[in-house]
Design an enzyme around this catalytic site. Structure first.
Site, PDB file in Angstrom:
ATOM      1  N   SER A  53       0.798  -1.223   0.000  1.00 56.76           N
ATOM      2  CA  SER A  53       0.000   0.000   0.000  1.00 56.76           C
ATOM      3  C   SER A  53       0.831   1.274   0.000  1.00 56.76           C
ATOM      4  O   SER A  53       0.353   2.310  -0.428  1.00 56.76           O
ATOM      5  CB  SER A  53      -0.976  -0.007   1.176  1.00 56.76           C
ATOM      6  OG  SER A  53      -0.303  -0.258   2.385  1.00 56.76           O
ATOM      7  N   HIS A  61      -5.609  -3.365  -2.815  1.00 52.28           N
ATOM      8  CA  HIS A  61      -5.287  -2.426  -3.901  1.00 52.28           C
ATOM      9  C   HIS A  61      -5.263  -3.075  -5.280  1.00 52.28           C
ATOM     10  O   HIS A  61      -4.952  -2.406  -6.263  1.00 52.28           O
ATOM     11  CB  HIS A  61      -3.936  -1.754  -3.626  1.00 52.28           C
ATOM     12  CG  HIS A  61      -3.935  -0.932  -2.382  1.00 52.28           C
ATOM     13  ND1 HIS A  61      -4.446   0.347  -2.326  1.00 52.28           N
ATOM     14  CD2 HIS A  61      -3.522  -1.217  -1.129  1.00 52.28           C
ATOM     15  CE1 HIS A  61      -4.325   0.818  -1.095  1.00 52.28           C
ATOM     16  NE2 HIS A  61      -3.766  -0.113  -0.346  1.00 52.28           N
ATOM     17  N   LYS A  85     -11.944   0.782  -1.782  1.00 56.16           N
ATOM     18  CA  LYS A  85     -10.922   1.432  -2.612  1.00 56.16           C
ATOM     19  C   LYS A  85     -11.414   1.510  -4.060  1.00 56.16           C
ATOM     20  O   LYS A  85     -12.261   2.333  -4.349  1.00 56.16           O
ATOM     21  CB  LYS A  85      -9.587   0.736  -2.402  1.00 56.16           C
ATOM     22  CG  LYS A  85      -9.098   1.092  -0.984  1.00 56.16           C
ATOM     23  CD  LYS A  85      -7.855   0.423  -0.511  1.00 56.16           C
ATOM     24  CE  LYS A  85      -7.501   1.010   0.861  1.00 56.16           C
ATOM     25  NZ  LYS A  85      -6.843   0.068   1.738  1.00 56.16           N
TER      26      LYS A  85
HETATM   27  C1  LIG Z   1      -6.910  -0.182   3.154  1.00 54.13           C
HETATM   28  C2  LIG Z   1      -6.345  -1.503   3.460  1.00 54.13           C
HETATM   29  C3  LIG Z   1      -6.985  -2.368   4.344  1.00 54.13           C
HETATM   30  C4  LIG Z   1      -8.186  -1.962   5.139  1.00 54.13           C
HETATM   31  O1  LIG Z   1      -9.339  -1.912   4.356  1.00 54.13           O
HETATM   32  P1  LIG Z   1     -10.551  -1.020   4.852  1.00 54.13           P
HETATM   33  O2  LIG Z   1     -11.720  -1.590   4.149  1.00 54.13           O
HETATM   34  O3  LIG Z   1     -10.228   0.380   4.475  1.00 54.13           O
HETATM   35  O4  LIG Z   1     -10.632  -1.191   6.336  1.00 54.13           O
HETATM   36  C5  LIG Z   1      -6.459  -3.629   4.518  1.00 54.13           C
HETATM   37  N1  LIG Z   1      -5.341  -4.013   3.876  1.00 54.13           N
HETATM   38  C6  LIG Z   1      -4.690  -3.195   3.028  1.00 54.13           C
HETATM   39  C7  LIG Z   1      -3.467  -3.680   2.341  1.00 54.13           C
HETATM   40  C8  LIG Z   1      -5.162  -1.905   2.799  1.00 54.13           C
HETATM   41  O5  LIG Z   1      -4.514  -1.085   1.990  1.00 54.13           O
END
Ligand SMILES: *Cc1c(COP(=O)(O)O)cnc(C)c1O
Length: 393
Positions: free
Chosen positions: A182, A210, A242
């Site tokens: 990320s 992602h 996302k």
């Molecule tokens: C954003 C993210 C999460 C968390 O997801 P949310 O639905 O925003 O709680 C988990 N793992 C990774 C790698 C992320 O980038």
């Protein structure tokens, strides 16, 4: 012996972080129109959002949300097992399973909770969880909460992961990795990790927060991109917050996995179901993410254009073929100053500093979206040339 005061202690920690110049700052966004945001009265092009496909404001999602809110109201009113589960949740779970090529899928309220749920349900005392050094915080917390031993391997290093597994030959083992990292945007060596896990009888869990919507045939994500089946990668987690532009998350895998999570994943059992209207909006998002290949192609054109344009201007980037395109800086104060200058020039690009990244690993994290115009990207690159100065390598 005097007892430490918890509120005084957290105030000290906060003051220390402020002295180090590493305070995180909460700001309110006044308006959003595609990739354009207004903050503190200033209009900025947003390069911080995870809305990679530009779906968060899509009319089809808005329509699904409002139609379903008219039908059911807003809140689900209960946990899934206690009357909160509706047709919209069930239909979305089926659609997600089909899209990702898994037998079943299960919704969670957030990705953070999905990761905690999997860790707590599958792992316990005496087990081991082997994790990439750059994994997301929620994966680390999941292992801590489970009581299993947490061991980490060098970033994207399959040999290092293998050494960790071989050192614990008798413990039940999970290997967990982000598919797309990320803060770096690079990809995990999923095929080799899958082979390693099979060799050592460890369960591979992949967090594709992602990758979903962005990578793979029909946007089905990193596992589809790497051609890894449910047998190759038994536990898949991804978020709906996302590229899918909504909120919530899911875990996908075998019927045995999902049935087990329904029984034992505490962040599934003991929390309110996401509103059915969000499930309907996410379902509309999956349709677009799966079928609108032109939208995905536009995102990948932007990524190529950004990388080519950076190379032409002598701006160093990290090796990434995803929408996450960090510009490495190193020093935290310098990164903050550059973010500030970019903002004055009309761009929102956050400086990511420790502890979100390793010491001296501060960077400007550019994230690209299909909603950007080609000219937005060219203008950002030109602004980078100005703020980075003549020595850019
Ligand atoms: C954003 C993210 C999460 C968390 O997801 P949310 O639905 O925003 O709680 C988990 N793992 C990774 C790698 C992320 O980038």
């Amino acid at each position: 012996m005097s007892r430490p005061d918890l509120l005084a202690r957290i105030a000290d920690a906060q003051a220390q972080r402020a002295r180090a110049g590493l305070l995180r700052r909460l700001r309110t966004v006044d308006s959003v129109e595609g990739p354009h945001i207004v903050v503190a009265g200033k209009s900025l092009i947003d390069f911080a959002s995870n809305d990679y496909l530009g779906l968060a404001q899509h009319p089809a999602l808005r329509e699904a949300l409002t139609r379903t809110a008219k039908k059911w109201g807003v809140g689900a009113g209960a946990a899934h097992l206690l009357g909160g589960h509706r047709d919209e949740h069930a239909a979305l779970e089926e659609k997600l399973a089909r899209w990702t090529g898994r037998e079943r899928a299960l919704l969670f309220s957030t990705g953070y909770m999905a990761n905690l749920g999997v860790g707590g349900a599958l792992l316990g005392n005496g087990d081991v969880c082997v994790q990439d050094k750059l994994n997301h915080a929620s994966l680390i917390d999941a292992t801590r909460l489970s009581g299993a031993e947490l061991v980490r391997y060098r970033h994207a290093d399959v040999d290092s992961a293998g050494r960790q597994l071989r050192a614990r030959p008798h413990a039940a083992a999970m290997l967990t990795t982000d598919a797309v990292f990320s803060m770096d945007g690079d990809l995990a060596p999923l095929v080799d990790l899958s082979t390693l896990c099979k060799t050592h009888n460890a369960t591979l869990m992949v967090d594709d927060a992602h990758g979903i919507g962005v990578l793979g045939a029909d946007g089905a994500g990193s596992l589809s991109d790497a051609d890894l089946s449910q047998n190759d990668a038994p536990v898949l987690m991804s978020t709906l917050g996302k590229a899918l532009g909504v909120t919530g998350a899911f875990v996908a895998g075998s019927t045995a996995l999902i049935d087990g999570l329904i029984q034992f994943a505490r962040p599934y059992v003991y929390t309110t179901a996401i509103p059915p209207a969000f499930a309907a909006a996410a379902s509309a998002a999956v349709d677009i993410a799966r079928d609108d290949n032109e939208r995905r192609a536009r995102l990948h054109q932007h990524i190529a254009r950004f990388r080519d344009g950076a190379a032409a201007r002598g701006i160093a980037l990290l090796p990434s073929r995803t929408p996450i395109q960090p510009v490495p800086i190193g020093d935290s104060a310098t990164a903050s100053a550059i973010a500030q200058q970019l903002e004055v020039a009309g761009f929102h690009v956050p400086a990511i500093r420790p502890p979100s990244v390793p010491a001296n690993g501060a960077r400007l994290r550019v994230s690209l979206s299909a909603a950007h115009a080609q000219s937005d990207i060219e203008r950002l690159l030109d602004a980078f040339v100005v703020v980075l100065g003549p020595k850019r390598h």
